[in-house]
Scaffold this active site. Structure first.
Site, mmCIF file in Angstrom:
data_model
loop_
_atom_site.group_PDB
_atom_site.id
_atom_site.type_symbol
_atom_site.label_atom_id
_atom_site.label_comp_id
_atom_site.label_asym_id
_atom_site.label_seq_id
_atom_site.Cartn_x
_atom_site.Cartn_y
_atom_site.Cartn_z
ATOM 1 N N SER A 131 0.808 -1.223 0.000
ATOM 2 C CA SER A 131 0.000 0.000 0.000
ATOM 3 C C SER A 131 0.841 1.273 0.000
ATOM 4 C CB SER A 131 -0.945 0.022 1.202
ATOM 5 O OG SER A 131 -0.231 0.126 2.414
ATOM 6 N N LYS A 168 0.381 4.762 6.961
ATOM 7 C CA LYS A 168 -0.345 5.489 5.918
ATOM 8 C C LYS A 168 -0.046 6.985 6.042
ATOM 9 C CE LYS A 168 -2.902 2.001 4.309
ATOM 10 N NZ LYS A 168 -2.145 0.941 5.005
#
Length: 213
Positions: A131, A168
Site C-alpha cells: 500500500s 499510511k
C-alpha cells in the site's frame, strides 16, 4: 541533471564501491535503473549524475542511505573505499499491539533493530503489503518511527487501528480522519464519529531500510 552540493566524482567512487561489494556489473545496474549500459558507464566515470529517484533506487538496492552514494567517504575509510558502519542504538520492533498495553510494553516486541545514531526513532515496524510503494516503502521494509501523539497532515504515520499498526499518510479534518495509501489500487481509509475511537497515532515515520534485497 546536476545536483547542487554533490560531486559527480564522489558519486562515481561510491557507486563503484557498492557495485564491487555486491558483485554487480554495469549491466546489472543498467537493468535495475532502466537505463543504458553507456549511461551507467558515465555514472561510474564521474561524467554524469542520475536523477534523484535513481539515486534513491540505488540506495534501496544496496541497503544504504542516499548519503552513502552522494557524500564523500569519511577519513579512515582506507584504500578499499569501504564505508565504516555508523554508530547505532537498539530500538524495539513492534508487532501486534496488545490491547490496553503501553505501546512500548514488552509484550508488543518482536525483537530489536539497530538504528543509526543520526536518526531519532523510538521503535520500528515492518511494512506489510504494497500500500505504500509510491513512497518507495515496500513489503518487508523496516520503518523507523519517532513516537508522538500528533502528526502533520501528509506525514507518513504509524497509526493503531484497533490492535493493528498500519502505515499510511495521515490527514485530520473536522470530525474525521483519512489514512491514505501510496498506491492507487488501495482504498483510502475513512474514520468519523464513533469510529475515531478505534484510532491512535503511534508516531511519525522518519526513515526506512530494506533488509530483504
Amino acid at each position: 541533471m546536476e545536483f547542487e552540493g554533490y560531486d559527480k566524482k564522489v558519486f562515481a567512487r561510491n557507486l563503484t564501491v557498492q557495485m564491487e561489494r555486491a558483485g554487480e556489473k554495469q549491466a546489472d545496474i543498467a537493468r535495475l535503473l532502466g537505463v543504458s549500459k553507456s549511461t551507467v558507464s558515465a555514472y561510474c566515470k564521474g561524467a554524469q549524475m542520475p536523477r534523484m529517484d535513481k539515486v534513491e533506487l540505488l540506495a534501496r538496492h544496496f541497503g544504504i542511505l542516499k548519503s552513502g552514494l552522494l557524500e564523500k567517504l569519511p577519513d579512515g575509510a582506507g584504500e578499499t573505499g569501504l564505508l565504516p558502519l555508523p554508530n547505532t542504538y537498539r530500538v524495539p520492533r513492534l508487532g501486534r499491539i496488545a490491547c490496553g498495553a503501553p505501546i512500548l510494553a514488552q509484550e508488543n516486541f518482536e525483537g530489536y533493530d539497530e538504528v543509526p545514531e543520526h536518526i531519532s526513532a523510538d521503535f520500528t515496524l515492518v511494512c506489510r503489503g504494497d500500500s505504500m510503494i509510491n513512497a518507495r516503502i515496500f513489503d518487508g521494509d523496516v520503518v523507523y518511527i519517532h513516537q508522538q501523539d500528533e502528526v502533520e497532515n501528509g506525514d507518513i504515520a504509524a497509526v493503531l487501528v484497533d490492535e493493528e499498526a498500519t502505515l499510511k499518510r495521515f490527514y485530520l479534518y473536522p470530525g474525521r480522519v483519512e489514512l491514505r495509501p501510496e498506491n492507487p489500487t488501495f482504498p483510502v481509509l475513512n474514520f468519523e464519529g464513533e469510529q475515531l475511537s478505534r484510532l491512535r497515532v503511534l508516531g511519525r515515520a522518519v526513515a526506512f531500510v530494506s533488509l530483504i534485497r
